[in-house]
Design an enzyme around this catalytic site. Structure first.
Site: not given
Ligand code: SD4
Length: 344
Positions: A197, A249
């Protein structure tokens, strides 16, 4: 690290290749009045994968560009990079092998926001989120409706599943169930999950603030799953009187705490960005259900936050030590160590 004119030119070429046809910008709402005597400094912060992007956004801000356009230009680099498997083109797909993208953005001076979720076939959901903000009375469009809107706005559809991401998905699928009819292969030892992300936040010398977050979400998610990134107040938030914050995250943890909104609220109460982010992480821990806690009571997942204050102070913070984030100011683009709650 310096990002040159070449990056601008490459980005423009990539956007053209992605089929984005910019439409005339609608009349902007009047910007918020500035407090008398305000003196700020331009700063851009982002997740670590935004190292190239923060320089692009910073240069654009120095050139007088709107801060939201600047940060979106910054995240477009990752969205269009097939090697970043956490966002846009080349993002890891859902469990059915379909890439579904989420994004949201917010423009401090005009107090507007836009978002899209579960968007398929368009590489730059950040720009579609901004189009929702610019051209509709809504804040968020999802699924096929978001896709229809994007096509009507001139975005061109393309296959976002790169060969590399398709192979990773097939490895995951084959390993899913030992009793199915898919054979495991010797090179299947590592199943790739993204924890990627990109979030980017900026403040201009005049103190105008903007934020954007864009993602392909959790790798191999259940179709239709939406994370925090497209949710205003969770994946990102900005208030022109205070500053901006955003996250990467585990989105599920973030949504429950409205974490980006909370971080901005802590800054509004007078906390420095670093303390605001650490307090927000404490709230995340307090809201974590027991199944996601380790025996020592700490979360099994990680979460990263990024924030800027209107006066140019900034911070990154993670649950566990070792995280880094990207920043660009008058000292150039660099990675800095994030504050943390727990040792790793
Ligand atoms: C989510 N926050 O879809 C995003 C993905 C991400 O590490 O940041 N993954 O939850």
């Amino acid at each position: 690290m310096s990002v040159s004119r070449r990056d601008f030119v490459e980005r423009a070429a990539l956007l053209a290749a992605a089929g984005f046809v910019p439409r005339p910008f609608p009349p902007a709402a009047a910007p918020a009045p500035r407090p008398a005597g305000f003196r700020g400094r331009p700063v851009v912060v982002a997740s670590a994968n935004g190292l190239r992007g923060v320089q692009v956004a910073y240069d654009r801000i120095l050139a007088g560009e709107d801060p939201l356009d600047a940060v979106i230009a910054g995240v477009n680099i990752q969205e269009l990079d097939p090697d970043d498997q956490s966002v846009g083109l080349g993002g890891l797909p859902n469990e059915e092998g379909v890439v579904q993208l989420d994004a949201s953005c917010m423009h401090g001076p005009t107090k507007r926001a836009g978002a899209v979720a579960s968007l398929e076939g368009i590489a730059t959901p950040s720009l579609v989120a901004k189009a929702v903000m610019d051209y509709t009375d809504h804040v968020m469009l999802v699924g096929p409706g978001a896709g229809k809107f994007a096509r009507a706005m001139g975005f061109k559809e393309q296959n976002l599943l790169t060969e590399k991401s398709r192979q990773d998905w097939m490895r995951w699928k084959a390993r899913l169930n030992p009793n199915d009819f898919w054979l495991d292969h010797d090179d299947d030892l590592k199943i790739k999950f993204t924890t990627g992300t990109i979030n980017m936040n900026a403040v201009t010398a005049a103190g105008d603030v903007a934020s954007v977050t864009t993602t392909s979400g959790m790798a191999y998610k259940i179709p239709g799953r939406i994370g925090d990134s497209p949710i205003v107040g969770a994946g990102q938030y900005c208030d022109n009187l205070v500053g901006a914050a955003g996250s990467t995250g585990r989105g599920e943890a973030n949504i429950k705490t409205c974490a980006s909104f909370l971080a901005v609220e802590f800054m509004r109460q007078g906390l420095a960005p670093r303390d605001a982010l650490l307090r927000t992480l404490e709230r995340v821990v307090a809201m974590t259900e027991p199944r996601l806690l380790r025996p020592d009571g700490r979360p099994k997942f990680d979460l990263e936050f990024y924030a800027i204050a209107k006066d140019g102070r900034y911070a990154g913070a993670t649950l566990y030590a070792g995280g880094r984030f990207a920043v660009c100011d008058e000292r150039g683009a660099r990675l800095e160590e994030a504050a943390h709650l727990f040792p790793r």
